[in-house]
Design a protein around this motif. Structure first.
Motif, PDB file in Angstrom:
ATOM      1  N   HIS A  94     100.359  -2.689  46.806  1.00  0.00           N
ATOM      2  CA  HIS A  94     100.560  -4.144  46.808  1.00  0.00           C
ATOM      3  C   HIS A  94     100.943  -4.678  45.432  1.00  0.00           C
ATOM      4  CE1 HIS A  94      98.806  -4.728  50.882  1.00  0.00           C
ATOM      5  NE2 HIS A  94      98.170  -3.616  50.564  1.00  0.00           N
ATOM      6  N   CYS A  95     101.165  -3.785  44.492  1.00  0.00           N
ATOM      7  CA  CYS A  95     101.540  -4.202  43.141  1.00  0.00           C
ATOM      8  C   CYS A  95     103.054  -4.321  43.055  1.00  0.00           C
ATOM      9  CB  CYS A  95     101.033  -3.192  42.107  1.00  0.00           C
ATOM     10  SG  CYS A  95      99.237  -3.107  42.025  1.00  0.00           S
ATOM     11  N   THR A  96     103.538  -5.497  42.690  1.00  0.00           N
ATOM     12  CA  THR A  96     104.981  -5.747  42.666  1.00  0.00           C
ATOM     13  C   THR A  96     105.619  -5.365  41.334  1.00  0.00           C
ATOM     14  OG1 THR A  96     104.529  -8.022  41.986  1.00  0.00           O
ATOM     15  CG2 THR A  96     104.810  -7.612  44.337  1.00  0.00           C
ATOM     16  N   THR A 146     101.117  -6.768  37.691  1.00  0.00           N
ATOM     17  CA  THR A 146     100.017  -6.636  38.633  1.00  0.00           C
ATOM     18  C   THR A 146      99.449  -5.227  38.559  1.00  0.00           C
ATOM     19  OG1 THR A 146     101.070  -8.226  40.111  1.00  0.00           O
ATOM     20  CG2 THR A 146      99.314  -6.876  41.029  1.00  0.00           C
ATOM     21  N   GLY A 181      92.253 -10.012  46.404  1.00  0.00           N
ATOM     22  CA  GLY A 181      92.300  -8.820  47.247  1.00  0.00           C
ATOM     23  C   GLY A 181      90.951  -8.133  47.371  1.00  0.00           C
TER      24      GLY A 181
END
Length: 373
Positions: free
Chosen positions: A146-148, A323, A135
């Motif tokens: 965008h961190c799952t 993440t 990224g």
């Protein structure tokens, strides 16, 4: 119903990839088709970099990447290529079909079968904790979207169990939540703390983000040999402060929530592997500078030619992957945060592996800052 194929571990898949590559002669003319993340990780981990006549080609992005010139596939003379290595999972079949359509008569190397659903670098590690980075975001906050999975309870518990192993004599120290069984003093850090204690009866260290006393436990044998009394403060999140004060009986080791809770004059402030994560980096550094320690030590900090926020993926237990946003710090911008009041005495490479990104190598660095008179 068929039997589901068990997913390979990272180490197993990497060994398979290297085994496939070893079937080639290292003097062969190799075309590595793909200029993205997969190629970045392939060159970081595999033996592909050992090939003397290696060309990287891509259709979309042909700027210089990984310190190799990336050419456009349309400009490649395939008559002068012995082997094409397909560096992609998603586009593997498409690239293979294109090679067949152009009647390429050399060898085609593929790494994945129909059953494979993950690139090799996304697989869980069998023997060690595995990180990979991707990224390019402007801010920590932008990357968070965008961190799952950012739940760090498992990592916290793993850190606690590792520290318990140290306290019970089963491990030498804890590093990045994992137990380490061989003693290793961080002399590059301890020397400056000993220097700060020179001629004094007491010295105070503030270890920002020191977890459950990772650095203190690793270097306790050395610290105990310093003639001055060393008081070591850990500044951490509330759960670490609570647990630390519960399990440690050392009267010279104390856990606090912030610099403000430390009334003593601080002689040394240590930032080890922590400055890449907070969104309020400048605020933290300014608070450290306001305490006017003689030395500020920065260790295990990723420094690049420019600032860049990436996603750091960390393998956990039982297949979990966590993440986190992580900021690679631009070197000059980082130095400017200290330079008005502190002199850079020493800069060095730290223990962590370098990160290979599309446009730069990123090294883990350390800095020793001394307060200007």
């Amino acid at each position: 119903m068929g039997i589901m194929k068990k997913e390979m571990f990272f180490e197993e898949k990497l060994a398979q990839i290297d085994s496939i590559l070893k079937e080639c002669d290292f003097s062969e003319r190799i075309l590595l088709w793909g200029g993205g993340k997969h190629t970045c990780e392939l060159m970081r981990y595999s033996i592909i970099v050992k090939f003397k006549n290696l060309i990287i080609a891509d259709k979309m992005n042909c700027q210089k990447r990984f310190f190799w010139n990336v050419v456009n596939v349309s400009d490649v003379d395939f008559g002068n290529i012995d082997t094409v290595v397909i560096s992609s999972l998603i586009y593997q079949q498409e690239i293979e079909e294109e090679l067949k359509n152009m009647r390429f008569d050399g060898k085609i190397i593929k790494f994945y079968n129909k059953e494979d659903t993950k690139e090799f670098y996304r697989l869980n590690c069998k023997y060690k904790r595995c990180n990979f980075f991707e990224g390019d975001f402007l801010t920590i906050e932008a990357a968070k979207a965008h961190c799952t999975n950012t739940e760090d309870k498992e990592l916290y518990e793993r850190s606690y169990q590792s520290v318990c192993a140290v306290l019970n004599g089963y491990a030498a120290y804890e590093l990045d939540t994992m137990p380490v069984f061989t003693k290793k003093i961080s002399f590059h850090l301890m020397a400056w703390i000993a220097l700060a204690a020179s001629g004094k009866t007491e010295v105070t260290v503030a270890d920002f983000g020191g977890a459950l006393a990772s650095t203190y436990l690793q270097n306790k044998d050395f610290i105990c040999e310093i003639p001055a009394k060393v008081t070591w403060y850990i500044i951490e999140q509330p759960q670490y402060v609570k647990r630390g004060n519960e399990i440690f009986t050392d009267k010279y080791l104390k856990f606090k929530n912030s610099f403000d809770e430390i009334s003593d004059q601080i002689d040394v402030i240590l930032f080890s592997g922590v400055l890449m994560y907070p969104a309020n980096l400048e605020e933290i550094i300014n608070k450290a500078i306001q305490r006017e320690p003689k030395y500020i030590i920065v260790d295990r900090t990723y420094i690049g030619k420019r600032s860049r926020v990436v996603l750091q993926h960390v393998s956990g237990i039982a297949g979990n992957v966590f993440t986190y946003p992580m900021k690679i710090l631009g070197r000059q911008q980082f130095i400017n945060l200290f330079s008005n009041q502190y002199e850079l005495k020493y800069e060095f490479d730290s223990i962590d592996e370098q990160i290979i990104l599309e446009d730069m190598f990123v090294k883990s660095k350390g800095f020793i800052w001394k307060r200007k008179l």
